[in-house]
Write an enzyme that holds these catalytic residues in place. Structure first.
Site, PDB file in Angstrom:
ATOM      1  N   TYR A  47      -6.902   6.487   4.415  1.00 27.05           N
ATOM      2  CA  TYR A  47      -7.035   5.450   3.387  1.00 27.05           C
ATOM      3  C   TYR A  47      -6.145   4.253   3.691  1.00 27.05           C
ATOM      4  O   TYR A  47      -6.590   3.102   3.644  1.00 27.05           O
ATOM      5  CB  TYR A  47      -6.703   5.986   1.987  1.00 27.05           C
ATOM      6  CG  TYR A  47      -6.383   4.850   1.048  1.00 27.05           C
ATOM      7  CD1 TYR A  47      -7.400   4.046   0.546  1.00 27.05           C
ATOM      8  CD2 TYR A  47      -5.062   4.511   0.741  1.00 27.05           C
ATOM      9  CE1 TYR A  47      -7.122   2.952  -0.255  1.00 27.05           C
ATOM     10  CE2 TYR A  47      -4.777   3.424  -0.059  1.00 27.05           C
ATOM     11  CZ  TYR A  47      -5.805   2.646  -0.559  1.00 27.05           C
ATOM     12  OH  TYR A  47      -5.517   1.556  -1.329  1.00 27.05           O
ATOM     13  N   GLU A 107       0.825  -1.209   0.000  1.00 30.48           N
ATOM     14  CA  GLU A 107       0.000   0.000   0.000  1.00 30.48           C
ATOM     15  C   GLU A 107       0.860   1.261   0.000  1.00 30.48           C
ATOM     16  O   GLU A 107       0.539   2.251  -0.667  1.00 30.48           O
ATOM     17  CB  GLU A 107      -0.945   0.001   1.207  1.00 30.48           C
ATOM     18  CG  GLU A 107      -2.095  -0.980   1.109  1.00 30.48           C
ATOM     19  CD  GLU A 107      -3.041  -0.661  -0.044  1.00 30.48           C
ATOM     20  OE1 GLU A 107      -3.104   0.514  -0.465  1.00 30.48           O
ATOM     21  OE2 GLU A 107      -3.716  -1.582  -0.528  1.00 30.48           O
ATOM     22  N   ASP A 121     -10.005   5.747  -2.139  1.00 30.52           N
ATOM     23  CA  ASP A 121      -8.830   6.324  -2.790  1.00 30.52           C
ATOM     24  C   ASP A 121      -9.271   6.875  -4.144  1.00 30.52           C
ATOM     25  O   ASP A 121     -10.473   6.958  -4.438  1.00 30.52           O
ATOM     26  CB  ASP A 121      -7.716   5.280  -2.934  1.00 30.52           C
ATOM     27  CG  ASP A 121      -8.078   4.160  -3.907  1.00 30.52           C
ATOM     28  OD1 ASP A 121      -9.254   4.059  -4.316  1.00 30.52           O
ATOM     29  OD2 ASP A 121      -7.178   3.369  -4.265  1.00 30.52           O
TER      30      ASP A 121
END
Length: 389
Positions: free
Chosen positions: A140, A57, A158
């Protein structure tokens, strides 16, 4: 080849997040079934390891999947666990990050790994409040890691998901405006399949990444096209509204490649109290050749920089500065022209290992350096090789 024509709905559907229970169930099942059939085989999807999901991520922030994969594989081979990352020296972490850009991400990863080992027994925290205390972790990122790794029932929002939602609901205007982003977050929360948040969030992101793309969305492949208001209205290509980009800024950076008789050069980096130096930021605050942003004559301004740097009782203006050529470089909205010079010196400024380092020119790219420094090193190496032929 005959172009496929997407049939238009005769009626404009309601936004999916206003559907009744049975309709919402059909929406979710359709999207999840599509995801299970079509999801990409990505290395961080091989297992629900929170460490690996966290690394992916962070790497995927502002970086394409195809660019991330080789860096991800190499990084995980070097730092296979949170403990390994926490024990590592920051120089090593930056070296294995080199080329991905946005180096604050690597620094935050390293700091967060230390915090996780010290405060969470080496396990990525399982609550939102705890995750948000980690460096580099925002709303997020925490939602993505907790939902995908642990099945925590929270929706992600996102750029990909926001685009999908904007088209599904025909949401106009700047999506990043606080009121619209809040509306989209509420929509994402309403659509969330709380019984399977991991696959659900990945399916929404996958839809935006592979089908509901920024340009030319492939509506004929979309598993939830019948629920899409933008498609029914024929405005899917116009949503989301384009964001107003910051005007590009032209910058000239002049760099000096000092070389002694042994082929060694000098690299510098700013002291902690000077981390916001203009040129240092453009080199990602990593090891770099002596350089500065110039507004006038590059050679004159760079000569003055070298005179201050050397602290030798010699007139640096008398040194011969051989142009190495120029290279183009881009950092966010800045369009940079790298102007570099080769400077022969009898003796390099003394190194301290903190702000100054002496190193063979050919070894520069083995360090954690920015792509701008790599471009300058390439120009210098080429010039030196040509000189010795």
């Amino acid at each position: 080849m005959r172009k496929w024509r997407v049939p238009r709905a005769t009626n404009i559907p309601a936004a999916p997040w206003t559907l009744n229970t049975s309709q919402l169930k059909r929406f979710r099942s359709g999207l999840l079934a599509w995801f299970h059939r079509n999801k990409r085989a990505l290395p961080w999807r091989e297992r629900r390891d929170p460490y690996r999901i966290w690394i992916s991520e962070i790497m995927l922030q502002q970086t394409r999947v195809a660019a991330v994969i080789p860096y991800y594989d190499r990084f995980l081979r070097r730092f296979p666990t949170i403990q390994a990352l926490a024990r590592a020296q920051i120089e090593s972490v930056l070296q294995f990050w080199a080329g991905l850009g946005y180096y604050s991400r690597a620094r935050h990863l390293h700091q967060a790994a230390k915090q996780i080992v010290a405060q969470h027994h080496g396990e990525f925290p399982r609550t939102m409040d705890e995750a948000l205390t980690l460096p580099g972790i925002g709303a997020y990122t925490s939602a993505a890691i907790l939902s995908i790794a642990y099945g925590f029932p929270t929706a992600v929002l996102d750029g990909n998901v926001a685009r999908v939602l904007a088209r599904l609901g025909a949401v106009r205007g700047d999506l990043r405006a606080p009121n619209r982003w809040s509306t989209l977050k509420h929509a994402a929360d309403t659509l969330l399949d709380a019984e399977n948040p991991s696959d659900w969030n990945e399916s929404m992101m996958e839809l935006g990444a592979t089908v509901c793309t920024p340009r030319a969305p492939r509506c004929y492949e979309c598993p939830v096209a019948e629920f899409c208001r933008a498609r029914a209205m024929g405005i899917q290509d116009n949503l989301p509204a384009k964001r107003i980009k910051r005007a590009s800024e032209q910058v000239t950076l002049a760099a000096a490649v000092l070389l002694d008789a042994k082929g060694r050069t000098l690299l510098v980096r700013p002291a902690a109290k000077n981390v916001d130096a203009e040129s240092a930021a453009l080199f990602s605050r990593l090891w770099q050749f002596p350089a500065l942003v110039v507004r006038g004559d590059a050679q004159i301004e760079l000569s003055e920089k070298l005179r201050v740097l050397s602290k030798f009782k010699i007139n640096m203006r008398k040194l011969e500065m051989h142009p190495l050529g120029a290279a183009s470089h881009t950092v966010t909205f800045r369009r940079i022209t790298l102007v570099s010079f080769r400077v022969r010196v009898a003796r390099l400024p003394a190194a301290d290992g903190v702000t100054k380092k002496q190193i063979e020119l050919k070894a520069v790219t083995k360090l954690a350096v920015s792509s701008a420094t790599r471009k300058i090193a390439a120009l210098a190496t080429k010039a030196v090789s040509h000189f010795h032929k």
